[in-house]
Design a protein around this motif. Structure first.
Motif, short mmCIF file in Angstrom:
data_model
loop_
_atom_site.label_atom_id
_atom_site.label_comp_id
_atom_site.label_asym_id
_atom_site.label_seq_id
_atom_site.Cartn_x
_atom_site.Cartn_y
_atom_site.Cartn_z
N MET A 12 0.87 -1.30 -0.13
CA MET A 12 -0.50 0.62 -0.32
C MET A 12 1.08 0.88 -0.09
SD MET A 12 -3.54 1.11 2.99
CE MET A 12 -3.70 2.34 3.02
N ASN A 13 0.41 2.42 -0.59
CA ASN A 13 1.07 3.55 -0.85
C ASN A 13 0.51 4.50 -0.24
OD1 ASN A 13 0.25 3.73 -3.45
ND2 ASN A 13 1.61 2.49 -3.96
N ASN A 14 0.46 5.78 -1.25
CA ASN A 14 -0.05 7.12 -0.57
C ASN A 14 -0.49 8.27 -2.29
OD1 ASN A 14 1.35 7.27 1.37
ND2 ASN A 14 2.97 9.19 0.51
N GLY A 15 -0.53 7.01 -3.29
CA GLY A 15 -1.11 6.75 -4.63
C GLY A 15 -0.54 6.33 -5.33
N ASN A 16 0.01 7.69 -6.69
CA ASN A 16 0.84 7.30 -7.22
C ASN A 16 2.25 7.40 -6.48
OD1 ASN A 16 -0.95 8.17 -9.02
ND2 ASN A 16 -1.09 10.72 -9.47
N THR A 17 2.72 6.28 -7.76
CA THR A 17 4.70 5.95 -7.34
C THR A 17 5.22 6.01 -7.92
OG1 THR A 17 4.45 3.66 -8.53
CG2 THR A 17 3.64 4.21 -5.89
N GLY A 18 5.04 7.28 -9.70
CA GLY A 18 6.50 6.99 -10.39
C GLY A 18 6.61 8.28 -9.90
N THR A 19 8.12 8.36 -10.76
CA THR A 19 8.66 9.87 -10.34
C THR A 19 8.91 11.04 -11.00
OG1 THR A 19 10.25 9.51 -12.71
CG2 THR A 19 10.91 8.20 -10.63
N ALA A 20 7.68 10.92 -11.43
CA ALA A 20 7.30 12.24 -11.91
C ALA A 20 5.91 13.02 -10.30
CB ALA A 20 6.15 13.01 -13.15
N HIS A 21 5.52 11.93 -9.99
CA HIS A 21 4.85 12.20 -8.37
C HIS A 21 6.09 12.54 -7.36
CE1 HIS A 21 1.39 12.00 -5.74
NE2 HIS A 21 1.98 11.23 -5.16
N ILE A 22 7.01 11.96 -7.39
CA ILE A 22 7.62 11.95 -6.43
C ILE A 22 8.43 13.11 -6.75
CG2 ILE A 22 9.59 10.88 -5.23
CD1 ILE A 22 8.81 8.47 -5.76
N SER A 23 8.87 13.60 -8.00
CA SER A 23 9.52 14.98 -8.06
C SER A 23 8.54 16.56 -8.03
CB SER A 23 9.72 15.17 -9.83
OG SER A 23 10.39 16.00 -9.81
N GLY A 24 7.16 16.05 -7.87
CA GLY A 24 6.48 16.76 -8.19
C GLY A 24 6.60 17.37 -6.45
N LEU A 25 6.40 16.08 -5.66
CA LEU A 25 5.80 16.12 -3.94
C LEU A 25 7.12 16.88 -3.46
CD1 LEU A 25 4.26 12.87 -3.02
CD2 LEU A 25 3.36 15.55 -3.18
N MET A 26 8.51 16.58 -4.05
CA MET A 26 9.43 16.98 -4.46
C MET A 26 9.97 18.58 -3.57
SD MET A 26 11.99 15.36 -2.98
CE MET A 26 12.30 13.68 -2.75
N GLY A 27 8.25 19.21 -4.88
CA GLY A 27 9.14 20.41 -4.25
C GLY A 27 7.91 20.82 -4.07
N ASP A 28 7.33 20.36 -2.64
CA ASP A 28 6.27 21.55 -1.57
C ASP A 28 6.94 21.49 -0.42
OD1 ASP A 28 3.73 22.38 -0.73
OD2 ASP A 28 2.92 20.53 -1.32
N SER A 29 7.90 21.62 -0.57
CA SER A 29 8.99 21.90 0.67
C SER A 29 9.14 20.38 1.36
CB SER A 29 7.96 22.40 1.89
OG SER A 29 7.22 23.90 1.47
N PRO A 30 9.56 19.89 1.49
CA PRO A 30 10.23 18.96 1.98
C PRO A 30 11.05 18.76 2.84
CG PRO A 30 11.58 18.92 -0.40
CD PRO A 30 10.26 20.10 -0.36
N LEU A 31 10.85 17.55 4.10
CA LEU A 31 11.22 17.44 4.71
C LEU A 31 12.14 16.38 5.19
CD1 LEU A 31 12.45 18.99 8.08
CD2 LEU A 31 10.20 17.39 8.37
N LEU A 32 13.29 16.75 4.98
CA LEU A 32 14.20 15.13 5.03
C LEU A 32 14.24 14.93 6.65
CD1 LEU A 32 16.83 16.40 2.07
CD2 LEU A 32 14.94 14.92 2.29
N VAL A 33 14.25 13.57 6.73
CA VAL A 33 15.06 13.82 8.48
C VAL A 33 15.65 12.21 8.93
CG1 VAL A 33 13.95 12.27 10.64
CG2 VAL A 33 12.26 14.31 8.89
#
Length: 206
Positions: free
Chosen positions: A1-22
């Motif tokens: 199970m995941n958050n939804g889309n798993t493609g690189t374009a989807h992850i790249s878009g999320l990375m552009g929205d204030s990501p927090l690296l932990v």
């Protein structure tokens, strides 16, 4: 199970929205991600939960990315594994009739399934616990760490997309301590190769 889309374009878009690296430790970040002001939570489940929860009191990242070192008897040293399933490996209340890894009365299944998958990376089941495992024998999980489970759980409860990448530093065996000290410094370079391009347009974390 995941958050939804798993493609690189989807992850790249999320990375552009204030990501927090932990990260658990500065040595795992190794200065490679300083411009994004990574959150260093310290070692162990309590530290991880406390520092992420405190951060989220005043910030709302578009994505939480957990990057760190881990042991494994299944994946080779130097491999980066994407974890989308998580187990509290030291939760054992079978004596009271609960299932192994089940937190009593929580309503949570023993295996927490939450997280984005990265095309091209192997997926793992991460066993999180407050011990440095040096005699790993079970096949219930194939990646061993000390922080990912509470980070994934908090991200799920807060409805924040979650990405967990683990750099295999040791075999969770008798040589684990020595191997970890040698390999941990290579983790950040490996992570930068995978997510560096996605982070280029990301705003700096607060």
């Amino acid at each position: 199970m995941n958050n939804g889309n798993t493609g690189t374009a989807h992850i790249s878009g999320l990375m552009g929205d204030s990501p927090l690296l932990v990260f658990a430790l500065d040595s795992e970040a190794a200065g490679e991600f300083d411009q994004y002001h990574p959150l260093i939570v310290g070692i162990g489940k309590v530290n991880a939960a406390y520092h992420l929860a405190k951060y989220l009191q005043s910030n709302r990242p578009g994505l939480i990315v957990n990057l760190g070192s881990a042991g494994s008897h299944s994946f080779p040293r130097g491999q980066v594994v994407c974890c989308t399933q998580f187990i509290q490996r030291d939760m054992d209340v079978r004596g009271l009739g609960f299932r192994l890894y089940e937190t009593p009365l929580s309503g949570q299944e023993p295996v927490l399934e939450y997280g984005l998958s990265v095309p091209g990376l192997p997926q793992g089941i991460c066993g999180t616990g407050d011990s440095f495992e040096m005699d790993h024998k079970t096949d219930d999980y194939n990646v061993i760490d000390m922080e990912a489970y509470p980070l994934a759980m908090i991200a799920q409860k807060e409805g924040i997309p979650f990405l967990c990448l683990k750099y295999i530093s040791d075999g969770a065996d008798g040589n684990a301590a020595e191997d970890w000290q040698v390999q941990v410094h290579h983790a950040a370079v490996a992570f930068k190769k995978i997510i560096g391009g996605w982070l280029e347009n990301a705003p700096a974390a607060l």
